[in-house]
Design a protein around this motif. Structure first.
Motif, short mmCIF file in Angstrom:
data_model
loop_
_atom_site.label_atom_id
_atom_site.label_comp_id
_atom_site.label_asym_id
_atom_site.label_seq_id
_atom_site.Cartn_x
_atom_site.Cartn_y
_atom_site.Cartn_z
N ALA A 165 -5.36 3.95 6.20
CA ALA A 165 -4.25 4.70 5.59
C ALA A 165 -4.21 4.50 4.09
O ALA A 165 -3.99 5.44 3.32
N ALA A 166 -4.46 3.27 3.64
CA ALA A 166 -4.50 3.00 2.21
C ALA A 166 -5.67 3.75 1.56
O ALA A 166 -5.52 4.33 0.47
N GLU B 222 -4.16 -2.57 14.26
CA GLU B 222 -3.18 -2.40 13.19
C GLU B 222 -3.83 -2.57 11.82
O GLU B 222 -3.58 -1.79 10.89
N GLU B 223 -4.68 -3.60 11.67
CA GLU B 223 -5.33 -3.84 10.39
C GLU B 223 -6.27 -2.68 10.02
O GLU B 223 -6.33 -2.27 8.85
N THR B 224 -6.98 -2.16 11.02
CA THR B 224 -7.85 -1.01 10.77
C THR B 224 -7.05 0.18 10.28
O THR B 224 -7.43 0.85 9.31
N HIS B 225 -5.93 0.44 10.94
CA HIS B 225 -5.09 1.58 10.55
C HIS B 225 -4.53 1.40 9.14
O HIS B 225 -4.53 2.35 8.34
N ARG B 226 -4.09 0.18 8.81
CA ARG B 226 -3.52 -0.06 7.49
C ARG B 226 -4.56 0.17 6.39
O ARG B 226 -4.28 0.79 5.36
N LEU B 227 -5.77 -0.33 6.61
CA LEU B 227 -6.82 -0.17 5.61
C LEU B 227 -7.23 1.30 5.47
O LEU B 227 -7.44 1.79 4.35
N VAL C 106 -7.24 -1.84 -2.18
CA VAL C 106 -6.72 -2.97 -1.41
C VAL C 106 -7.57 -4.20 -1.68
O VAL C 106 -8.79 -4.11 -1.80
N MET D 143 -3.56 -7.77 1.00
CA MET D 143 -3.48 -7.77 2.46
C MET D 143 -4.22 -8.99 2.98
O MET D 143 -5.36 -9.23 2.59
#
Length: 378
Positions: free
Chosen positions: A31-32, A24-29, A39, A215
């Motif tokens: 995507a940003a 999830e953290e990889t995807h959020r970073l 970030v 984050m």
């Protein structure tokens, strides 16, 4: 040839495929980054921040065609230090035609910059009085040069970013460049000291105020740890058995301490065998013994009030202001409150609602063991 190798690595950042979860953290970073957002990522030391960033950079390059650049700013003290770190980061990570084009440009500036062995660091050794500022301006503008070659976007991670506070006006210098790079580069400002990171991004008087989405990297989930440990034991011809639950209780989701405890446990379980509670007890004691010098050194660097605050957190089971605890430590509530503020800023302690907890669960065990030893405030 040694083939039976311990699969739990705790002494260095992990390879992207060896990280526990963090999907999830990889995807959020990512995507940003793809969306062009900046970030600021905060995680206490030894939380797997650098390992996660390595995975994000790899996936950004493979999946999104981004140019990955990791700049480690740990310990920088001067403009020259920062310039050398940026130059070496580009030297490590640029490839092919992009690298050749950037190298040609850098050499044409006449500033001593190079992606080869001899760069700005070599020039500053030969000419100690040379001004490194023009070189740094050039390096900070490189994302614009990368874009000119048709590249999609640069993903630039500035790790241990809080250390730029030691370089006068470095945040202002950095902002003067990145404010014009939103269309060609995405930045991740990663740090391990929340107090300094807040100062840089939340103080209205600082140049980077409001410049990045916050984050926080949280602890690992027990289910993810249990599955990872069990699979690694199984893949090496062993079983984690009944040792998994006490390992989870001791690690409390702390990434590096999880790997250390699992490493120690694996070492004690022979091939084809199953870990027992006896194995776990020995592994746990071995890990604490290994960490004793580190914990003792960290303890002695703390002020007396900070030592008392840590003792109060542990003795109070997360409630450091209990009267019997404060009386036993001979500590006014005001001094504990002030010390906790400092410990929170340095990420030695974190707050969960109304309770406090030491970030490192094994350090908390060590502090608990100080009771009655006479070392509590030494």
């Amino acid at each position: 040839m040694i083939t039976d190798v311990n699969p739990f690595v705790y002494s260095r950042p992990l390879a992207p495929d060896d990280i526990i979860d963090r999907d999830e953290e990889t995807h959020r970073l990512l995507a940003a980054a793809v969306g062009g957002h900046y970030v600021r990522l905060y995680a206490p030391r030894k939380y797997g921040k650098t390992s996660l960033l390595g995975r994000v950079l790899r996936d950004g390059e493979r999946q999104e065609g981004m140019i990955p650049v990791l700049v480690d700013l740990y310990g920088v003290l001067s403009i020259a230090d920062v310039a050398i770190r940026f130059e070496r980061a580009y030297a490590r990570q640029l490839k092919g035609r992009t690298r050749a084009r950037i190298e040609e440009f850098l050499q044409s500036t006449g500033l001593g910059l190079s992606l080869g062995a001899l760069g700005i660091g070599a020039r500053l050794q030969l000419e100690p009085r040379a001004d490194p500022l023009p070189a740094l301006h050039t390096l900070l503008d490189l994302p614009l040069r990368l874009e000119e070659g048709g590249s999609f976007r640069a993903l630039i991670v500035l790790d241990e970013f809080q250390d730029i506070t030691k370089v006068k006006d470095m945040d202002a210098l950095l902002r003067s460049h990145i404010q014009f790079q939103g269309e060609v580069a995405s930045f991740v400002f990663a740090g391990s000291e929340p107090g300094l990171m807040r100062e840089l991004f939340e103080d209205r008087e600082r140049p980077l105020y409001g410049q990045a989405v916050p984050m926080r990297l949280e602890r690992l989930g027990d289910a993810d740890i249990a599955a990872y440990v069990a699979e690694r034991f199984r893949s090496t011809g062993r079983s984690a058995g009944e040792a998994v639950n006490p390992l989870l209780a001791a690690a409390q989701g702390h990434p590096q301490r999880t790997m250390l405890l699992a490493h120690r446990l694996w070492e004690l379980v022979p091939p084809g065998a199953t870990a027992t509670l006896s194995h776990w007890a020995s592994a746990h004691a071995g890990a604490l013994g290994e960490l004793q010098p580190e914990f003792d050194a960290n303890w002695r660097r703390l002020s007396t009030n900070e030592q008392k605050a840590l003792r109060a957190v542990v003795a109070g089971d997360g409630s450091p202001y209990r009267r019997p605890v404060l009386e036993q430590l001979d500590a006014p509530k005001s001094s504990i409150r002030a010390a906790l503020s400092q410990l929170l800023a340095r990420a030695l302690v974190e707050q969960r609602g109304e309770e406090y907890v030491l970030v490192d669960p094994l350090f908390a065990e060590w502090v608990r063991g100080l009771r009655g030893t006479g070392d509590a405030t030494s």
